[in-house]
Write a protein that holds these residues in place. Structure first.
Motif: not given
Lengths: 838, 838
Positions: B388-389, B392, B394, B435, B494, B497-499, B535-536, B595
């Motif tokens: 996911g990174g 991702k 910001d 996200n 996460l 790739g999300r937060h 990742i977040a 992260v």
């Protein structure tokens, strides 16, 4: 005992669950149900709100209201409703029943019911059956110096702490095991039903034996709302919910009512009829089981009761819905003290229960409110099963000394400690066929307790295949792949007066951290309640630890459960780290004799040197720690130059190997070897009952000599336990750190700088002047580490110098001619079926 | 945003899930499925057993076998079977798919599949597609310096650590949220299915939006056995299992085969047809959602695949069944190295896959083995969603300074910190509509983040009622009463790739201790893998802590989660204790920008004095700790007599109150007040990236002056973090201990000796000579405590001297005329609906 077909179990008859023809609810019974329910509701509301004026003998004033309102109304009327109905059938059928309050935050209800049936006053004479008693009853609730707002040890009839949700059914089944005449009514809130542990605990019915165990009656109480959301199960189509319950193996019975102003009498009638039907179904199942005619696992009945959240509270408050809404979850009239209109609404609400009908002039409840109370111990609040210490009988424990392994000299023999423990446990099982169980998440064989399966089976009531082994409808071992279930079952079993063990991998026991919190809290509080009798300790056997990733491919978690446990109140926790077979036997005998503790025993299951004879082991475990004078090089009458301390099986091995290297290469160095098997001995005397005095501590660890301490878990725990000790500044701890990847045992200890070579280097670096004097030797130790690591990378197993090392042989860095070795253990059998790990 | 009826969500079309006519499996496809499956099985067995001779170009010898056999065969052929079939449909339909390996211990299979589709070699060029590459591939598996035996960060395509079981579906749904074109195939083993977290995670389908979220396809793989027991779900009648799945809201499709020697080709045909059917059902649901014609929650399809455990391994070994038995769970031929007959059986087993057909002369896999591989990113091992990174982005973060509360002077204003944080989070939600999500177990409103519901809703796809508020098919807030689910969903979100944030009560967060272990391990290992992108961070917001039992009636557990987190590797954990509104805003802005961390933020939700302006707060949080010079009585250029330190909101209040008492009564005492907001600052520089140097530490805490430290959690944590510091022997920590019952805030701090009066007494006792000089004052402090306790017992609330205390007023023990007070807070609103606690 190998069984390919389940045995017919027909040796017990029970008549507690007799069939009764169902008759419509008569007017008297209806009046009794209504009276009890109104009284319980009144008492519940009173507890939440009232400081004074408990019978509303004068208009309610601001000063009558508690300044801090705390409690949960929402679930309470439903609990009271169910309680009243259970009273009716208990009276009619004389069936011994306990009540599991899944929604434990409905504490005021449980207190109210215990008050109505008289138990509360019997146990707490201060809370008498008069107006002053009521005033005290109300005032104490969620009040400084009073009782919690949730069901708790203080609540008569409860075995269930009302904090964290999720364990109502696990506890219920734990209580039912081996209580064939017991009915366990377990109310599950639709909030709790969303938790993971509860969601899997429905499957407990695949383990219960209809003949030799009791009956669990799940009552899923759908009131539709949590704190601020609807609940999932209240918002799926009814047919889907029924399929879910059938899929869980139950016969569901749905009772719904009380909505849109429906007369509660109608709901009383429906629930009464359903409960009669359900109890007759139970009677049929029990009778078939007794007759040996039961065909497979029965689809036990369960009830889905759908009633409004906060039933009977004001329909609306300030224009928002209150009854049948999440707004009634806790305190529906939160500003009753400060808002006159709310005060008036509260008074109307209280008077809606017609307290003058329910209580006489003195304030004692009238017959209309109490007629449903069963007699004596049949009252659910007074049932001795829910105060299990009363019923607890000591285990008959075979002499563990008879299972001692032979230890002609330290390290001269090798055993798998848990395998021998299993042999003793088999005898414990044999001697205690009705009140001792072993729970585990599919790891009893893996943890090498297989000997118990020679005398008992794994209880199983799902389908059988001809290839099955050791499965039977009855057995002392209960295994399901859910640590939550295992611990919940064991807690329920212990709280109702029996004994048991939870054997599981140390690596995953964090799964039940919060359950340990709840149980430790229960024990702590119970100790201060005179009428709560001591129960058997909760005994963990934690095997498959992080030092042996070679057997689990790096999937394992950390050794931090000990840290978590040590945070609990000193009076209730004990941590033991036996390091060989005889010490494990001695430790476990002690655990099974103890009460009101959480005993954590960490014990490796791999072949390990035996270090102590049984007499030595008993002495050592009794002291909890001690000097291995056979391993050190002290000179009598002088202080040692350095102390090598250890706690845990792998650390003990490495410390002894380090001591042997030092003895050979620096024979004039005065080394003391200390083993700590009872971790709580390290704590200061005033902080834990097992704590050493400072004088004792200093006599073992010295005040000022360097102490190199090899510890099984996270190193800082040792610092924490000893930070008040005089010698603490001289303490250097090696232990588990969160590091990278490896798969041989010695790799693992090297990775954590806890290997023998590094411990020797630690000694060289900490004893003043030694490092310089033995610079070349220090370098050889460094080289030995590198060589050992390179060897494992090349060969996939430990270097022979380590793998074949023994205490009795003269320790040489390149010793190659010894026969007994456990540095690298058990390659041949590590991966056979029964010893597998998940 | 209040919605009483769910909005129709029609703004997105998707064609990844198109309907395709179903045709019988043709011979070519069958050959491809068979080839892939045989190759993957061969590579899996090779990894478990072989050190060398990877293509059997010569007879197998003892030296070709690894000395330590480790791995899990049992689940692997089933995983390989499913993987092959998913490849087929991915190629036909070009649907972006990731594979969640619930039975993560089937690691060899996942590595084998990634090798076949080419991803493995792309990411690990050392593992080339030739004989030497195969040798390395086999050798590295569960080998020192190699890869784990389980699916792990090292495994391409995995977002799922194969240690603890239970989270496959939670992770799958987390991945599916906001990925409308994604198919998440989640294999659930029948072992894992017994865990609590998995058992409730089926209900995730009541939250998924068919239009804006992706699709989860659960594949319940029944192979019948765990380590040493049958599984529950494999041993209930088929109709019961189907009802269970329907009860969970699914349309189940059963495929069973491979038993009693059935030709796998038959099973290939059945699974292929079922998978086509299922994908068409999904396409229909997706199309209906897109057209706005979907009627309520769809009954998403799921597959039950019943195949033999260890399928294709020897039927019997040493007279015991192996295939279709628990004996094949791990390594079926454990003594292949040492038993010639077993070696021969192993060779036959390996050759049964016909390696010469599968690999060419150089050792590269032939087309028959790889033809099913999808292209590029459609390969499940290469799908960027599973790393996911890469995807991702910001967050767009609104300036938190704009949400600052006004602080004209320390303590001059009062706010609920989390309520203001909620206002900022509302803007975060508004700016990041696709996200960012907030997960919580029904506590988002209770934790006073309600402002977010002004801009979004709580996602809900079960039934609606007209009285519902803030529920909708789509929403950024997801709430279910299961901490396991909340954390599992967030982890899945996460890792793709999300937060997000997990907001929950500190008191019950121990429920996810073991999940934290798994995720921290994932982060730790991922940091060392170049192709795993950051990742977040996993952000906890822990509210409702143990110091405010007044709001939960003593049901709450302990503050030990911080201790648990601090045991994890320093690089991945951060612990923040903001103590007012502005510091909380500053801390959380930092967390959402970070992260690869686990950020634990503990923040009370009750009204609290604001101590720092936003500028001061930013400076303080950036430093992580600092001296409150406005609160102390230091004289410039001299060392203080005593340091009063604090960490946490309640400790800060009590320390400041103590400082004000000292200032008034012993004005010549030089008191320094220090607050620690970033706990990791206490650690030595070398042990944590945030650690202070010794010099910095000494400049704040002094080397030799008494430090009285009031801490939010268990006191020994502070000792542990600081034990290497010069001044440690002079450090005295007050914190949480496991004590008895109370319900007012000040009662709670008194019970733990952390109240202002006791802190003053601590100062008197620790500063040499002070206690004697101020003996009378010391007695007054003792009396003040007794008076305060007596008052709460009588009135049920805090004594006015405490309740009404403010920093700005001259502190008098009996100050009664101040207007702003939070010592006893919020009686009026504490119990209103939305702020309720469970």
């Amino acid at each position: 005992m190998t069984t390919t077909t389940p045995p017919q179990t027909t040796d017990r008859q029970t008549d507690s669950f007799a069939y009764r023809p169902i008759e419509p609810l008569d007017a008297e019974s209806l009046a009794q149900l209504d009276g009890w329910w109104r009284a319980a509701n009144y008492l519940s509301v009173g507890q939440i709100y009232l400081l004074d004026n408990p019978l509303l003998r004068r208009p309610l004033t601001r000063e009558d209201i508690k300044p801090r309102l705390l409690g949960h109304w929402g679930t309470t009327p439903g609990l009271n409703f169910i309680y009243a109905h259970l009273n009716r059938v208990i009276r009619e059928r004389s069936v011994s029943t306990i009540f599991i309050t899944g929604p434990g935050h409905g504490g005021p209800g449980m207190v109210a019911n215990a008050y109505l049936d008289g138990t509360y006053t019997e146990l707490h004479p201060r809370i008498d059956r008069d107006e002053e008693g009521l005033r005290q009853l109300f005032r104490q609730f969620s009040f400084p110096g009073g009782i919690p707002s949730h069901a708790a040890p203080e609540t008569p009839g409860s075995i269930h702490e009302g904090g964290e949700l999720g364990y109502a059914l696990s506890h219920a089944y734990g209580a039912a095991f081996d209580n064939p005449d017991l009915l366990v009514a377990a109310v599950i809130g639709d909030g709790e039903a969303e938790t993971g542990p509860l969601a899997t605990s429905w499957h407990s019915n695949k383990f219960l034996d209809p003949l030799s165990d009791g009956v669990v009656l799940p009552i899923l109480h759908l009131n539709g709302y949590k704190i601020a959301n609807p609940t999932v199960l209240a918002r799926i189509p009814e047919e889907e919910l029924l399929q879910l319950m059938r899929g869980y193996g139950h016969t569901p019975h749905l009772v719904s009512g009380g909505f849109d102003g429906e007369d509660p009498a109608e709901v009383h009638r429906r629930l009464a009829e359903t409960l009669d039907t359900v109890l007759n179904q139970i009677a049929e199942i029990k009778a078939a089981a007794a007759a040996g005619t039961l065909d497979g696992r029965p689809a036990w009945p369960m009830i889905i009761l759908r009633t409004p959240k906060g039933w009977t509270c004001p329909k609306e408050i300030d224009g928002h819905p209150a009854e049948d809404n999440w707004r009634s979850h806790q305190v529906p009239l939160a500003s009753a003290r400060d808002t006159p209109e709310h005060l008036a609404v509260l008074e109307d609400w209280l008077r809606s229960y017609r307290p003058d009908e329910l209580f006489d002039k003195s304030g004692a409840p009238r017959a209309v409110a109490t007629a449903l109370a069963p007699d004596g111990d049949l009252r659910m609040s007074a049932n001795p099963v829910a105060n299990g210490g009363i019923l607890k009988r000591d285990l008959v424990l075979p002499d563990f000394r008879g299972f001692a392994v032979d230890v002609p000299a330290p390290g001269a023999t090798v055993d798998e400690a848990t395998r021998v423990l299993g042999q003793w446990l088999a005898e414990v099982v044999r001697e205690n066929p009705r009140n001792f169980r072993i729970f585990g998440p599919d790891e009893t064989a893996s943890n090498r307790l297989g000997a118990v399966l020679e005398v008992t089976d794994k209880q199983w009531n799902a389908e059988y295949l001809p290839t099955d082994e050791h499965l039977a409808r009855r057995g002392r071992v209960v295994e399901m792949l859910s640590e939550h279930q295992c611990q919940g079952w064991l807690e329920g079993y212990l709280l109702t007066g029996r004994h048991g063990i939870f054997n599981t991998y140390e690596a995953f026991v964090h799964i039940v951290d919060s359950m340990l919190n709840q149980h430790a809290k229960w024990l702590k509080v119970s100790k201060a309640i005179p009428w709560r009798r001591p129960i058997a300790s909760l005994n963990y056997l934690l095997s498959s630890h992080v030092w042996r990733q070679d057997h689990n491919g790096l999937s394992h978690q950390d050794p931090g459960f000990i840290d978590h446990v040590v945070n609990k109140k000193a009076e209730v926790v004990r941590v033991y780290l036996p390091f060989d077979t005889n010490t494990l036997l001695s430790a476990y005998d002690h655990c099974l004799r103890s009460v009101d503790y959480v005993n954590v025993v960490v014990a490796g299951k791999q072949p390990t040197f035996n270090w102590l004879t049984m007499d030595q082991a008993i002495a050592h475990m009794t002291r909890g720690l001690g000097i291995f004078d056979w391993a050190g090089t002290e000179v009598e009458g002088t202080e040692p130059d350095v102390v090598l301390a250890c706690a845990g099986d792998v650390p003990t091995l490495e410390v002894l190997a380090a001591a042997s290297i030092l003895r050979e290469h620096i024979p004039d160095l005065k080394v003391r070897v200390v083993n700590v098997a009872d971790l709580m001995r390290l704590v200061s005397e005033g902080e834990h009952p097992h704590g050493l005095t400072d004088r004792e501590y200093d006599s073992i660890f010295t005040k000022d000599r360097p102490v190199i301490f090899a510890y099984h878990g996270y190193p800082w725990l040792i610092h924490r336990l000893t930070y008040r000790r005089t010698g603490h500044p001289h303490l250097h701890v090696r232990g588990y750190k969160e590091e990278g990847t490896t798969t041989t045992p010695f790799d693992m200890v090297m990775l954590n700088d806890m290997d023998r070579y590094h411990l020797v280097i630690d000694v060289l670096d900490r004893v003043p002047g030694l490092g310089e004097r033995y610079a070349g030797f220090r370098q050889r130790m460094q080289d030995a580490r590198l060589e050992a690591r390179a060897y494992t990378r090349e060969h996939g197993e430990d270097i022979p110098a380590v793998a074949d090392w023994t205490w009795t042989a003269e320790s040489e860095l390149d010793a190659r001619e010894v026969n007994v070795g456990v540095g690298q253990v058990n390659t041949g059998t590590a991966a056979t079926g029964g010893d597998n790990e998940a």
